[in-house]
Scaffold this active site. Structure first.
Site, short mmCIF file in Angstrom:
data_model
loop_
_atom_site.label_atom_id
_atom_site.label_comp_id
_atom_site.label_asym_id
_atom_site.label_seq_id
_atom_site.Cartn_x
_atom_site.Cartn_y
_atom_site.Cartn_z
N LEU A 182 10.74 -20.74 -5.15
CA LEU A 182 9.86 -19.85 -4.40
C LEU A 182 8.49 -19.77 -5.08
O LEU A 182 8.40 -19.64 -6.30
CB LEU A 182 10.50 -18.45 -4.34
CG LEU A 182 9.79 -17.40 -3.51
CD1 LEU A 182 10.84 -16.48 -2.87
CD2 LEU A 182 8.84 -16.53 -4.30
N HIS A 190 2.49 3.21 -8.94
CA HIS A 190 2.30 1.77 -9.20
C HIS A 190 3.49 1.20 -9.96
O HIS A 190 3.97 0.10 -9.67
CB HIS A 190 1.00 1.53 -9.97
CG HIS A 190 -0.24 1.97 -9.23
ND1 HIS A 190 -0.44 1.68 -7.90
CD2 HIS A 190 -1.34 2.68 -9.63
CE1 HIS A 190 -1.62 2.20 -7.52
NE2 HIS A 190 -2.17 2.81 -8.55
N ASP A 233 0.83 -1.21 0.00
CA ASP A 233 0.00 0.00 0.00
C ASP A 233 0.87 1.26 0.00
O ASP A 233 1.99 1.25 0.52
CB ASP A 233 -0.92 -0.02 1.23
CG ASP A 233 -2.10 0.92 1.07
OD1 ASP A 233 -2.32 1.44 -0.04
OD2 ASP A 233 -2.81 1.15 2.08
C1 IPE Z 1 -5.42 -2.69 -0.26
O1 IPE Z 1 -5.04 -1.36 -0.45
C2 IPE Z 1 -5.41 -3.42 -1.56
C3 IPE Z 1 -4.11 -3.60 -2.18
C4 IPE Z 1 -2.96 -3.26 -1.68
C5 IPE Z 1 -4.13 -4.23 -3.47
P1 IPE Z 1 -6.13 -0.20 -0.56
O2 IPE Z 1 -5.38 1.07 -0.69
O3 IPE Z 1 -7.09 -0.52 -1.64
O4 IPE Z 1 -6.86 -0.31 0.84
P2 IPE Z 1 -7.86 0.69 1.60
O5 IPE Z 1 -8.99 0.92 0.67
O6 IPE Z 1 -7.12 1.92 1.90
O7 IPE Z 1 -8.24 -0.05 2.83
C1 IPE Z 2 -1.55 0.26 -3.35
O1 IPE Z 2 -1.31 1.63 -3.38
C2 IPE Z 2 -1.77 -0.33 -4.71
C3 IPE Z 2 -3.15 -0.73 -5.00
C4 IPE Z 2 -4.13 -0.71 -4.16
C5 IPE Z 2 -3.43 -1.18 -6.35
P1 IPE Z 2 -2.50 2.68 -3.40
O2 IPE Z 2 -2.84 2.94 -4.82
O3 IPE Z 2 -3.61 2.23 -2.55
O4 IPE Z 2 -1.80 3.94 -2.77
P2 IPE Z 2 -2.42 4.98 -1.74
O5 IPE Z 2 -2.97 4.19 -0.59
O6 IPE Z 2 -3.48 5.72 -2.45
O7 IPE Z 2 -1.27 5.83 -1.33
MG MG Z 3 -4.04 2.46 -0.59
#
Ligand code: IPE
Ligand code: IPE
Ligand code: MG
Length: 247
Positions: A132, A38, A21
């Site tokens: 792995l 990303h 995240d």
């Molecule tokens: C969780 O991250 C999903 C992934 C890392 C793929 P999100 O950024 O979507 O989670 P919330 O919505 O903040 O809980």
């Molecule tokens: C995690 O990073 C990746 C996915 C959920 C696909 P985010 O895109 O949720 O990044 P933030 O949380 O907005 O910083």
């Molecule tokens: Mg996020």
């Protein structure tokens, strides 16, 4: 002492799961669009796979895209799907070289056709690798997993293949998408959020949870070592008392 030296190789988790995240915030801090984050997140995945493989960790699961992530803006969603396609093309060679077997958990039917084909291809190509296991949770959610397992169990009961009395926690594990994968001993979430966000709900029942403020694109092998050291300093009691566990 350097971090790697502090890790006890005889007490490593077999399976580490990651909620990757913070990509969006990482990009925003740099004045860039979310997809830039990303993109840089893919580099962190590569570093972590390498480091985990070198340590002898057998399973790495990453939460790449959740069921709920389908509700993001359409351009972000399609950007992530394209990025995943490209990552497969770019990484297949090194995955073969490094003995990485890829599998996917999640609702494959929802993926764009082209990506689905690439995913099937990478699974097939890497199926005999055995250093792995790299499990990618893609269009995944823990509740989806449990719902699907429940449907299959109900069908097998209706068909007389199993009886309701056969249902126990081991049987449920075998019906989940992670059927042949041991539960993660350690789950790491980056970016400072302290929640599970519908990740491996059933499988994380007794996992050690590690939360760090580091944003996913900045997560590197040193950060992994820190998490492993924290894990190794915990007492996993599984309901018992500390005295019982120390025996
Ligand atoms: C969780 O991250 C999903 C992934 C890392 C793929 P999100 O950024 O979507 O989670 P919330 O919505 O903040 O809980
Ligand atoms: C995690 O990073 C990746 C996915 C959920 C696909 P985010 O895109 O949720 O990044 P933030 O949380 O907005 O910083
Ligand atoms: Mg996020």
């Amino acid at each position: 002492m350097d971090l790697l030296e502090q890790i006890d190789r005889s007490k490593l988790p077999q399976h580490v799961a990651f909620i990757m995240d913070g990509n969006g915030r990482w990009a925003k801090k740099r004045g860039q669009i979310r997809l830039f984050g990303h993109n840089n997140g893919v580099k962190a995945v590569k570093e972590i796979l390498n480091a985990a493989g070198n340590l002898g960790i057998k399973y790495v699961t990453v939460y790449a895209f959740s069921t709920e992530n389908w509700s993001r803006p359409a351009d972000e969603v399609s950007g992530i799907m394209n990025l995943l396609s490209r990552a497969i093309d770019d990484e297949i060679e090194s995955m073969m070289k490094n003995g990485i077997r890829v599998s996917i958990i999640g609702e494959m039917e929802r993926l764009p056709q082209k990506l689905r084909e690439k995913v099937s291809n990478v699974i097939e190509m890497t199926k005999n690798n055995d250093k792995l296991d790299f499990v990618v949770a893609l269009s995944y959610s823990g509740r989806w997993d449990i719902v699907e397992a429940t449907k299959k169990i109900a069908r097998d009961c209706a068909d007389g293949k199993i009886s309701p009395d056969d249902i126990n926690s081991d049987l449920i594990s075998k019906y989940l998408s992670t059927a042949n994968i041991p539960d993660p001993e350690l789950m790491i979430r980056t970016s400072g959020e302290s929640r599970i966000s519908n990740f491996l709900l059933y499988q994380l029942a007794y996992s050690e949870l590690y939360f760090t403020d580091v944003l996913w694109p900045d997560f590197n092998k040193e950060e992994l070592y820190k998490a492993l050291i924290s894990y190794q300093n915990r007492e996993r009691r599984f309901g018992k008392t500390s005295e019982q566990v120390k025996k």
